[in-house]
Design a protein around this motif. Structure first.
Motif, PDB file in Angstrom:
ATOM      1  N   ALA A   1      -6.981 -43.506  20.706  1.00  0.00           N
ATOM      2  CA  ALA A   1      -6.020 -44.566  20.369  1.00  0.00           C
ATOM      3  C   ALA A   1      -6.473 -45.390  19.171  1.00  0.00           C
ATOM      4  CB  ALA A   1      -5.792 -45.459  21.586  1.00  0.00           C
ATOM      5  N   ALA A   2      -7.727 -45.803  19.157  1.00  0.00           N
ATOM      6  CA  ALA A   2      -8.212 -46.639  18.052  1.00  0.00           C
ATOM      7  C   ALA A   2      -8.216 -45.872  16.740  1.00  0.00           C
ATOM      8  CB  ALA A   2      -9.614 -47.162  18.359  1.00  0.00           C
ATOM      9  N   THR A   3      -8.650 -44.604  16.779  1.00  0.00           N
ATOM     10  CA  THR A   3      -8.692 -43.829  15.536  1.00  0.00           C
ATOM     11  C   THR A   3      -7.293 -43.630  14.976  1.00  0.00           C
ATOM     12  OG1 THR A   3      -8.599 -41.688  16.683  1.00  0.00           O
ATOM     13  CG2 THR A   3     -10.766 -42.613  16.279  1.00  0.00           C
ATOM     14  N   ARG A   4      -6.294 -43.513  15.840  1.00  0.00           N
ATOM     15  CA  ARG A   4      -4.916 -43.323  15.371  1.00  0.00           C
ATOM     16  C   ARG A   4      -4.345 -44.598  14.740  1.00  0.00           C
ATOM     17  NH1 ARG A   4      -2.604 -38.641  16.827  1.00  0.00           N
ATOM     18  NH2 ARG A   4      -3.452 -37.467  18.619  1.00  0.00           N
ATOM     19  N   VAL A   5      -4.676 -45.729  15.342  1.00  0.00           N
ATOM     20  CA  VAL A   5      -4.036 -46.985  14.939  1.00  0.00           C
ATOM     21  C   VAL A   5      -4.618 -47.576  13.664  1.00  0.00           C
ATOM     22  CG1 VAL A   5      -3.717 -49.404  15.615  1.00  0.00           C
ATOM     23  CG2 VAL A   5      -3.249 -47.570  17.257  1.00  0.00           C
ATOM     24  N   MET A   6      -5.919 -47.517  13.489  1.00  0.00           N
ATOM     25  CA  MET A   6      -6.540 -48.300  12.421  1.00  0.00           C
ATOM     26  C   MET A   6      -6.033 -47.977  11.019  1.00  0.00           C
ATOM     27  SD  MET A   6     -10.353 -48.998  13.927  1.00  0.00           S
ATOM     28  CE  MET A   6     -10.815 -50.334  12.838  1.00  0.00           C
ATOM     29  N   PRO A   7      -5.752 -46.720  10.672  1.00  0.00           N
ATOM     30  CA  PRO A   7      -5.188 -46.487   9.329  1.00  0.00           C
ATOM     31  C   PRO A   7      -3.817 -47.125   9.133  1.00  0.00           C
ATOM     32  CG  PRO A   7      -6.090 -44.461  10.230  1.00  0.00           C
ATOM     33  CD  PRO A   7      -6.048 -45.442  11.353  1.00  0.00           C
ATOM     34  N   GLN A   8      -3.118 -47.372  10.245  1.00  0.00           N
ATOM     35  CA  GLN A   8      -1.766 -47.915  10.143  1.00  0.00           C
ATOM     36  C   GLN A   8      -1.765 -49.437   9.955  1.00  0.00           C
ATOM     37  OE1 GLN A   8      -0.215 -45.038  10.250  1.00  0.00           O
ATOM     38  NE2 GLN A   8      -1.901 -44.003  11.315  1.00  0.00           N
TER      39      GLN A   8
END
Length: 333
Positions: free
Chosen positions: A236-243
């Motif tokens: 979840a964190a890896t998916r969200v941070m670029p956004q």
């Protein structure tokens, strides 16, 4: 325990300890602190003979990234503290993406810093480690007395661009479509980066790390970067941070104003082959800070975004020489 229910965040995952068994060059004993009822892991090595040094990582890495630098700093008489951001490494990982706001990461690290109670420390900020750590410095102005910034950034936009930037990045993500790891390997653009982490059914952290290093990772190192994420639920964190890089622009700008008014000695060590930051002038922004004037800034050669992998020994050597030089006229605690 690999999963529990948090009163505020719902399902929280905890990577099993055996996933981290026998990691190469990472013999450090785990340390844990509870922040916001989440378990945050950190490396804590050495005695503070010459002071304390915080090493802050970004996305999608963890404190393993600093494994070659930590022993050098410890041998030089520094206490070294390297936390894993919530959602990464050995720290807890809330399963819901909505948990991971920019502010949440700042608050978690600010709570960590506050509980440790360490002031007058040194810092090495890279990637999101800088984006978060530089804002925490505003909350805890006595935390850091000297800092190195390396391949990191902090938004500093004003006027119409403040309104336009989030839309520009959103369009870049949209036009990138659903990039594969091969697309990211071919072109390391923001659109491909954010699109890959948002849409990929199977995120391959070690392949991402390899794309953004110039050295060849060993099989054991590949396994170490994949270790925190046993399956897709942990991402979840890896998916969200670029956004969320263009969120909270007012808070980031306030952190810049704080930096511009401070005299914190600042060393800038950006690399020459970072596909995101090299040649973008961001290093020059940091060099314009009052505390950066006259410092021995160097461009690290033949190193990509994760320069700790490519040039860890050189980085530690340069930082140690600089800290010794800075401390000599006014020995710090």
């Amino acid at each position: 325990m690999t999963q529990y229910t948090h009163p505020k965040y719902g399902t929280v995952l905890r990577t099993p300890d055996n996933a981290f068994a026998n990691l190469p060059d990472y013999p450090f004993e785990p340390n844990y602190m509870e922040v916001d009822e989440l378990r945050l892991h950190y490396v804590d090595e050495g005695e503070a003979v010459n002071g304390t040094l915080f090493l802050m990582h970004g996305q999608p890495s963890w404190s393993y990234l600093y494994r070659h630098m930590i022993p050098q700093f410890v041998a030089a008489g520094y206490r070294v503290i390297a936390p894993d951001l919530i959602g990464f490494g050995k720290s807890d990982k809330p399963a819901a993406g909505k948990v991971y706001s920019y502010q949440a990461h700042v608050d978690w690290i600010a709570a960590f810093v506050g509980k440790l109670g360490i002031t007058g420390a040194n810092a090495f900020f890279q990637d999101w480690g800088g984006m978060i750590g530089l804002r925490v410095m505003e909350k805890h102005p006595t935390w850091i007395k000297r800092m190195t910034v390396a391949n990191t950034a902090l938004s500093d936009v004003k006027g119409p661009m403040k309104l336009m930037l989030p839309n520009i990045l959103r369009l870049m993500r949209f036009f990138a479509g659903k990039p594969t790891i091969a697309d990211l390997a071919q072109k390391q653009s923001y659109g491909n980066w954010a699109g890959y982490f948002k849409h990929s059914a199977r995120i391959e952290i070690s392949k991402v790390m390899q794309i953004l290093t110039t050295k060849t990772l060993t099989t054991a190192e590949v396994a170490a970067y994949d270790a925190p994420f046993p399956d897709s639920r942990y991402h979840a964190a890896t998916r969200v941070m670029p956004q969320i890089v263009a969120t909270q622009l007012n808070a980031a700008q306030a952190a810049w104003e704080h930096l511009r008014q401070s005299q914190v000695p600042t060393l800038v060590l950006f690399s020459d082959k970072d596909p995101f930051l090299a040649g973008q002038g961001i290093d020059q922004q940091f060099m314009a800070l009052p505390g950066a004037s006259g410092q021995p800034h160097v461009e690290i050669e033949n190193a990509s975004h994760f320069l700790q992998e490519d040039a860890g020994v050189e980085l530690a050597t340069r930082v140690l020489a600089w800290m010794a030089q800075e401390a000599s006229p006014r020995q710090a605690a």
